[in-house]
Design a protein around this motif. Structure first.
Motif, PDB file in Angstrom:
ATOM      1  N   GLY B 102       0.773  -1.083   0.035  1.00  0.00           N
ATOM      2  CA  GLY B 102      -0.092  -0.027  -0.017  1.00  0.00           C
ATOM      3  C   GLY B 102       0.932   1.221  -0.227  1.00  0.00           C
ATOM      4  N   VAL B 103       2.052   1.100   0.343  1.00  0.00           N
ATOM      5  CA  VAL B 103       2.951   2.152   0.761  1.00  0.00           C
ATOM      6  C   VAL B 103       3.394   2.615  -1.187  1.00  0.00           C
ATOM      7  CG1 VAL B 103       5.158   3.260   1.383  1.00  0.00           C
ATOM      8  CG2 VAL B 103       3.822   1.745   2.779  1.00  0.00           C
ATOM      9  N   ARG B 104       3.400   1.823  -1.785  1.00  0.00           N
ATOM     10  CA  ARG B 104       3.885   1.972  -2.940  1.00  0.00           C
ATOM     11  C   ARG B 104       2.963   2.005  -4.277  1.00  0.00           C
ATOM     12  NH1 ARG B 104       7.196  -1.329  -0.454  1.00  0.00           N
ATOM     13  NH2 ARG B 104       9.312  -0.819  -0.053  1.00  0.00           N
ATOM     14  N   ILE B 105       1.577   1.609  -3.896  1.00  0.00           N
ATOM     15  CA  ILE B 105       0.622   1.458  -5.049  1.00  0.00           C
ATOM     16  C   ILE B 105      -0.644   2.549  -4.729  1.00  0.00           C
ATOM     17  CG2 ILE B 105       1.236  -0.759  -5.623  1.00  0.00           C
ATOM     18  CD1 ILE B 105      -1.263  -1.544  -4.160  1.00  0.00           C
ATOM     19  N   ASP B 106      -1.101   2.742  -5.829  1.00  0.00           N
ATOM     20  CA  ASP B 106      -2.392   3.472  -5.637  1.00  0.00           C
ATOM     21  C   ASP B 106      -3.489   2.614  -4.999  1.00  0.00           C
ATOM     22  OD1 ASP B 106      -4.484   5.042  -5.569  1.00  0.00           O
ATOM     23  OD2 ASP B 106      -4.843   5.387  -7.799  1.00  0.00           O
ATOM     24  N   THR B 107      -3.949   2.859  -3.849  1.00  0.00           N
ATOM     25  CA  THR B 107      -4.906   1.926  -3.048  1.00  0.00           C
ATOM     26  C   THR B 107      -6.388   2.146  -3.412  1.00  0.00           C
ATOM     27  OG1 THR B 107      -4.765   3.276  -0.991  1.00  0.00           O
ATOM     28  CG2 THR B 107      -3.323   1.255  -1.071  1.00  0.00           C
ATOM     29  N   GLU B 108      -6.307   3.497  -3.837  1.00  0.00           N
ATOM     30  CA  GLU B 108      -7.813   3.584  -4.280  1.00  0.00           C
ATOM     31  C   GLU B 108      -8.384   3.214  -5.816  1.00  0.00           C
ATOM     32  OE1 GLU B 108      -8.816   7.392  -3.212  1.00  0.00           O
ATOM     33  OE2 GLU B 108      -8.658   7.203  -1.176  1.00  0.00           O
ATOM     34  N   ASN B 109      -7.320   2.596  -6.590  1.00  0.00           N
ATOM     35  CA  ASN B 109      -7.529   2.370  -7.823  1.00  0.00           C
ATOM     36  C   ASN B 109      -8.316   0.864  -7.699  1.00  0.00           C
ATOM     37  OD1 ASN B 109      -6.708   0.707 -10.339  1.00  0.00           O
ATOM     38  ND2 ASN B 109      -6.409   2.734 -10.976  1.00  0.00           N
ATOM     39  N   HIS B 110      -9.300   0.707  -8.603  1.00  0.00           N
ATOM     40  CA  HIS B 110      -9.946  -0.622  -8.530  1.00  0.00           C
ATOM     41  C   HIS B 110      -9.266  -1.666  -8.989  1.00  0.00           C
ATOM     42  CE1 HIS B 110     -13.544   1.573  -7.226  1.00  0.00           C
ATOM     43  NE2 HIS B 110     -13.765   1.973  -8.340  1.00  0.00           N
ATOM     44  N   GLY B 111      -8.452  -1.555 -10.051  1.00  0.00           N
ATOM     45  CA  GLY B 111      -7.463  -2.368 -10.600  1.00  0.00           C
ATOM     46  C   GLY B 111      -6.548  -3.017  -9.630  1.00  0.00           C
ATOM     47  N   VAL B 148      -8.885 -20.681  -7.020  1.00  0.00           N
ATOM     48  CA  VAL B 148      -9.188 -19.265  -8.042  1.00  0.00           C
ATOM     49  C   VAL B 148     -10.454 -18.663  -8.219  1.00  0.00           C
ATOM     50  CG1 VAL B 148      -8.756 -18.787 -10.595  1.00  0.00           C
ATOM     51  CG2 VAL B 148      -7.217 -20.273  -9.611  1.00  0.00           C
ATOM     52  N   ILE B 149     -11.365 -19.520  -8.251  1.00  0.00           N
ATOM     53  CA  ILE B 149     -12.745 -18.903  -8.353  1.00  0.00           C
ATOM     54  C   ILE B 149     -13.008 -18.328  -6.797  1.00  0.00           C
ATOM     55  CG2 ILE B 149     -15.099 -19.603  -8.002  1.00  0.00           C
ATOM     56  CD1 ILE B 149     -14.422 -21.962  -9.868  1.00  0.00           C
ATOM     57  N   ARG B 150     -12.715 -18.761  -5.667  1.00  0.00           N
ATOM     58  CA  ARG B 150     -12.624 -18.132  -4.544  1.00  0.00           C
ATOM     59  C   ARG B 150     -11.898 -16.683  -4.573  1.00  0.00           C
ATOM     60  NH1 ARG B 150     -12.863 -20.464   0.811  1.00  0.00           N
ATOM     61  NH2 ARG B 150     -10.902 -18.939   1.223  1.00  0.00           N
ATOM     62  N   ALA B 151     -10.806 -16.497  -5.139  1.00  0.00           N
ATOM     63  CA  ALA B 151     -10.074 -15.613  -5.020  1.00  0.00           C
ATOM     64  C   ALA B 151     -10.770 -14.485  -6.108  1.00  0.00           C
ATOM     65  CB  ALA B 151      -8.519 -15.674  -5.801  1.00  0.00           C
ATOM     66  N   VAL B 152     -11.171 -14.960  -7.207  1.00  0.00           N
ATOM     67  CA  VAL B 152     -12.084 -14.020  -8.267  1.00  0.00           C
ATOM     68  C   VAL B 152     -13.118 -13.536  -7.223  1.00  0.00           C
ATOM     69  CG1 VAL B 152     -13.388 -13.857 -10.244  1.00  0.00           C
ATOM     70  CG2 VAL B 152     -11.171 -14.937 -10.335  1.00  0.00           C
ATOM     71  N   VAL B 153     -13.910 -14.428  -6.593  1.00  0.00           N
ATOM     72  CA  VAL B 153     -15.271 -13.768  -6.076  1.00  0.00           C
ATOM     73  C   VAL B 153     -14.873 -13.008  -4.897  1.00  0.00           C
ATOM     74  CG1 VAL B 153     -17.037 -14.625  -4.536  1.00  0.00           C
ATOM     75  CG2 VAL B 153     -16.546 -15.997  -6.667  1.00  0.00           C
ATOM     76  N   ASN B 154     -13.789 -13.112  -3.927  1.00  0.00           N
ATOM     77  CA  ASN B 154     -13.550 -12.236  -3.025  1.00  0.00           C
ATOM     78  C   ASN B 154     -13.001 -10.851  -3.595  1.00  0.00           C
ATOM     79  OD1 ASN B 154     -13.248 -13.408  -0.069  1.00  0.00           O
ATOM     80  ND2 ASN B 154     -12.780 -15.001  -1.431  1.00  0.00           N
ATOM     81  N   ALA B 155     -12.179 -10.841  -4.814  1.00  0.00           N
ATOM     82  CA  ALA B 155     -11.815  -9.675  -5.456  1.00  0.00           C
ATOM     83  C   ALA B 155     -13.140  -8.885  -5.736  1.00  0.00           C
ATOM     84  CB  ALA B 155     -11.016  -9.935  -6.552  1.00  0.00           C
ATOM     85  N   LEU B 156     -14.140  -9.434  -6.494  1.00  0.00           N
ATOM     86  CA  LEU B 156     -15.313  -8.773  -6.893  1.00  0.00           C
ATOM     87  C   LEU B 156     -15.995  -8.191  -5.517  1.00  0.00           C
ATOM     88  CD1 LEU B 156     -16.551 -11.193  -9.542  1.00  0.00           C
ATOM     89  CD2 LEU B 156     -15.498  -9.001 -10.004  1.00  0.00           C
ATOM     90  N   VAL B 157     -16.335  -8.970  -4.662  1.00  0.00           N
ATOM     91  CA  VAL B 157     -16.762  -8.573  -3.258  1.00  0.00           C
ATOM     92  C   VAL B 157     -16.088  -7.536  -2.703  1.00  0.00           C
ATOM     93  CG1 VAL B 157     -17.586  -9.221  -1.001  1.00  0.00           C
ATOM     94  CG2 VAL B 157     -18.122 -10.724  -3.133  1.00  0.00           C
ATOM     95  N   ALA B 158     -14.651  -7.616  -2.978  1.00  0.00           N
ATOM     96  CA  ALA B 158     -13.915  -6.441  -2.107  1.00  0.00           C
ATOM     97  C   ALA B 158     -14.166  -5.018  -3.034  1.00  0.00           C
ATOM     98  CB  ALA B 158     -12.595  -6.901  -2.259  1.00  0.00           C
ATOM     99  N   LEU B 159     -14.319  -5.083  -4.077  1.00  0.00           N
ATOM    100  CA  LEU B 159     -14.723  -3.831  -4.823  1.00  0.00           C
ATOM    101  C   LEU B 159     -15.716  -3.286  -4.313  1.00  0.00           C
ATOM    102  CD1 LEU B 159     -14.254  -4.395  -8.784  1.00  0.00           C
ATOM    103  CD2 LEU B 159     -12.749  -3.199  -7.111  1.00  0.00           C
ATOM    104  N   ILE B 160     -16.808  -3.857  -3.975  1.00  0.00           N
ATOM    105  CA  ILE B 160     -18.116  -3.102  -3.381  1.00  0.00           C
ATOM    106  C   ILE B 160     -17.742  -2.923  -1.914  1.00  0.00           C
ATOM    107  CG2 ILE B 160     -20.435  -3.641  -2.717  1.00  0.00           C
ATOM    108  CD1 ILE B 160     -20.559  -5.878  -5.021  1.00  0.00           C
ATOM    109  N   LEU B 161     -17.381  -3.730  -1.148  1.00  0.00           N
ATOM    110  CA  LEU B 161     -17.080  -3.351   0.305  1.00  0.00           C
ATOM    111  C   LEU B 161     -16.241  -2.254   0.542  1.00  0.00           C
ATOM    112  CD1 LEU B 161     -17.602  -4.520   3.099  1.00  0.00           C
ATOM    113  CD2 LEU B 161     -15.679  -5.931   2.928  1.00  0.00           C
ATOM    114  N   PHE B 162     -15.097  -2.298  -0.551  1.00  0.00           N
ATOM    115  CA  PHE B 162     -14.086  -1.140  -0.121  1.00  0.00           C
ATOM    116  C   PHE B 162     -14.779   0.179  -0.417  1.00  0.00           C
ATOM    117  CE2 PHE B 162      -9.894  -3.829  -0.684  1.00  0.00           C
ATOM    118  CZ  PHE B 162     -10.450  -4.457   0.407  1.00  0.00           C
ATOM    119  N   ALA B 163     -15.609   0.287  -1.475  1.00  0.00           N
ATOM    120  CA  ALA B 163     -16.221   1.371  -1.831  1.00  0.00           C
ATOM    121  C   ALA B 163     -17.226   1.893  -0.828  1.00  0.00           C
ATOM    122  CB  ALA B 163     -17.102   1.226  -3.171  1.00  0.00           C
ATOM    123  N   LEU B 164     -17.835   1.017  -0.040  1.00  0.00           N
ATOM    124  CA  LEU B 164     -18.542   1.309   1.115  1.00  0.00           C
ATOM    125  C   LEU B 164     -17.782   1.684   2.405  1.00  0.00           C
ATOM    126  CD1 LEU B 164     -21.329  -1.663   1.113  1.00  0.00           C
ATOM    127  CD2 LEU B 164     -21.636   0.725   0.720  1.00  0.00           C
TER     128      LEU B 164
END
Lengths: 527, 172
Positions: B102-111, B148-164
């Motif tokens: 997080g120190v080195r990257i843009d943590t607010e970028n969705h990608g 891998v499916i777990r990781a993808v699903v968690n990443a998608l859920v994280a987008l919504i959760l992090f936005a909240l």
């Protein structure tokens, strides 16, 4: 050194945190089994975290339940009337089935008792709601809303009406954890219902329970039921576990594992029952049911085998009387003989009035009264205070054989009837003779309102011997030793004897009257 | 590179209100337990892990993220039959690495968030499998597809959760 610490501060903190947790893991894993599954420290951490998480979960669960209840109870009521009618119809069918099954169950319990088979009965269960799960894929743990305050303890079986669920693992004051049978760390003793193959049920990492390390057997087929064996000392014997799904070879190749489809829907549990008490004895209520069932059966048998026990002229037992008698514990069912198709001289009500009879005349049949209870008055020498003590055992056994005889066996007695009385000639070796007011036998019955003394008969004879065709009753003296029997005199009064004077007995046959009979001395007193 | 922090603002340390820091992990644990009760398939989502990653990327402080990951993981262990520490170790490592990144990257970028959560989930599953299968000798099967499916699903859920959760963020 200081620069090293400041430079690698983050990494050092990470290593320290990891090291502490790894050490904690090692301590927990290597803890001796004798000290319990977990130490006090671990239990304390679990307690605090569960205390933080369980109440909000409970609150959310209650809120969700309230909203669902509001919708389903007040809004979504379409087709309720039609469903209600169908359910009522089902209830009617089930009631009939239940009556049949209850009788079978009672019979089974009696047979189990006879065989000395002792089963662990479930005495008490506590219903609980599932308010949460572990939330992880590999951990099959439920959280329920009952705890030690509700009587729960560790390792109590948790079941549903469909089958077993698991056992309690952690018990807090108001919530508990339940380890499901599908968890890889669980275990239970089971038995295949048909083939009677025993095994150990274990969970798996993918959540399907299986019986591990079973010897290959061709008889094991898919669909066979699996029940608990009771060998694990946790689950009671005979609870449904599930059905055989399929068999797979063991990784070693020599044995096999049986995959089980659980009977309880472990992924959709909302309410469960925690078995808090079990025992080897039949529960108290069941014992009462069995006793009632057997008493009922005994009265049925008596009604079938002893039709003459009933007095057709006895007053009708009203509902209140029957209720009273039942409340007192007696099985007081009015016994009515079937209607006579071809009446003969023995048919009740077809005999002439006793007033028309001549004492001492040879009678062709038995005289019958009007149905009022007729006490028997003894003219025998003074008897002991307790008549029951004077009854020889042989007489007790020989009495209830013939129709028309008074049974010495335990009999249900109507409250309206007077108890049978013992007539015993204490002057010699004459066996005691029984007389029942409601049963008119040749030797004891006279017409109503009459006060007569029985005709003196030759020694060893009673009134029944006047008619050779008449059946012998229990009041008759036994055939053996008849010649040696002294005279027995029986005086029978009608219901209005208080208004009539009894003829004094001739001095030669009169005997001092018996002492007053103790109240309540009847069949019970004899037995 | 767009994923890296290009401005001082993107690399600044951010903080969260204390009630949020205390309540969000507890709510995550409670929701994880409650939702999985009614929707068993929800167990592929790991809300406590997502909260750990979010805290780490927001604080950008490896020490705080490590300790927070350990506490959240141990609390999650309490709800399972595992010995305490299995999830704690995994989330400590994930928190440390996410904060370091997080120190080195843009943590607010969705990608960036998708990628970090995807990798974090795989790493967490790997550590969990290692501890359970190798250290505790529990029967666990590693299935790449499932992970891998777990990781993808968690990443998608994280987008919504992090936005909240971003709405509760307080910039220093």
């Amino acid at each position: 050194m200081e620069s090293f610490l400041s430079r690698y501060k983050n990494a050092l903190v990470l290593v320290t945190v990891l090291l502490v947790q790894v050490l904690g893991l090692a301590v927990q894993v290597r803890r001796p089994a004798s000290e319990g599954p977990e130490g006090k420290g671990v239990r304390l951490i679990r307690y605090w975290v569960m205390s933080l998480i369980a109440p909000p979960e409970h609150l959310l669960h209650m809120t969700g339940g309230g909203i669902r209840g509001l919708w389903s109870n007040y809004v979504d009521l379409i087709h309720v009337r039609r469903t209600n009618a169908k359910l009522q119809e089902q209830i009617d069918h089930l009631r009939i089935e239940e009556a049949s099954l209850a009788e079978d169950a009672r019979q089974g319990q009696r047979l189990q008792g006879m065989l000395g088979f002792r089963e662990r009965y479930i005495y008490q269960t506590v219903p609980a709601q599932v308010i949460g799960v572990s939330g992880t894929e590999d951990s099959h743990v439920l959280i329920i809303d009952k705890g030690s305050k509700d009587g729960l303890k560790i390792d109590m079986p948790v079941i549903t009406p469909d089958g077993i669920v698991g056992k309690t693992r952690e018990v807090l004051a108001h919530s508990s954890q339940v380890l499901e049978i599908s968890d890889a760390t669980s275990g239970a003793g089971v038995i295949l219902e048909t083939t009677r193959i025993r095994g150990v049920l274990r969970g798996s990492s993918w959540g399907q329970p299986q019986i591990v390390n079973v010897s290959p057997d061709d008889r094991i087929k898919a669909g066979e039921k699996v029940i608990t064996s009771g060998g694990d000392a946790i689950f009671p014997r005979g609870l449904p576990v599930g059905t055989v799904d399929r068999t797979v070879p063991d990784p070693d190749g020599t044995l096999m594992d049986i995959l089980i489809h659980p009977a309880a829907n472990l992924s959709r549990l909302e309410e469960v029952l925690v078995v808090t008490s079990m025992g080897d004895l039949v529960p108290g209520q069941t014992q009462i049911d069995i006793a009632e069932s057997e008493a009922q059966k005994a009265s049925d048998i008596l009604a079938e085998r002893l039709p003459s026990r009933a007095d057709p002229n006895a007053p009708q037992v009203q509902g209140d009387d029957l209720a009273d008698a039942t409340a007192e514990g007696d099985v007081a069912r009015p016994i009515r003989p079937p209607a006579t198709l071809h009446p003969d001289v023995f048919t009740p009500g077809s005999t002439p009035s006793a007033a028309d009879m001549t004492p001492g005349a040879r009678l062709g049949h038995v005289l019958s009264g009007e149905g009022q209870p007729v006490p028997v008055r003894k003219t025998t020498p003074a008897a002991p205070a307790s008549a029951s003590s004077a009854v020889p055992a042989a007489v007790k056994k020989s009495a209830p054989a013939m129709p028309g005889a008074v049974s010495a066996a335990p009999q249900p007695v109507r409250p309206a009837e007077k108890a049978p009385q013992l007539v015993h000639d204490y002057s010699g070796a004459t066996p005691p003779q029984y007389s029942h007011p409601a049963v008119r036998t040749p030797s004891t019955v006279a017409g109503p309102g009459t006060s007569r003394q029985a005709t003196p008969h030759p020694p060893g004879q009673t009134a029944s011997h006047l008619n050779p065709a008449a059946p012998r009753s229990a009041t008759s003296a036994p055939a053996a030793g008849e010649h040696a029997l002294p005279r027995t005199t029986v005086i029978v009064d009608g219901p209005d004897r208080s208004t009539q004077k009894r003829k004094p007995a001739p001095p030669a046959h009169a005997a001092p009257s018996a002492p007053p009979r103790p109240a309540g001395a009847g069949p019970q007193g004899r037995n | 590179m767009v994923l890296l922090a290009s401005t001082r603002r993107e690399a600044d340390q951010q903080s969260l209100p204390l009630p949020v820091m205390l309540l969000v992990p507890l709510v995550a644990l409670g929701l994880q337990s409650l939702i999985t009760l009614h929707f068993p398939l929800f167990d592929v989502v790991d809300l406590p892990l997502l909260v750990t990653v979010y805290f780490a990327m927001t604080w950008r402080n490896p020490i705080s993220a490590t300790v927070a990951g350990a506490l959240i993981g141990v609390a999650q262990d309490v709800l399972t039959q595992h010995p305490l520490g299995v999830f704690g170790i995994g989330k400590s490592v994930v928190g440390y690495l996410a904060a370091s990144l997080g120190v080195r990257i843009d943590t607010e970028n969705h990608g960036t968030r998708l990628l970090v959560v995807f990798i974090s989930t795989l790493l967490h599953s790997g550590i969990f499998w290692l501890l359970q299968h190798r250290m505790l000798a529990q029967p666990l099967v590693w299935n790449w597809l499932r992970e891998v499916i777990r990781a993808v699903v968690n990443a998608l859920v994280a987008l919504i959760l992090f936005a909240l959760l971003d709405k509760t963020k307080r910039r220093d």
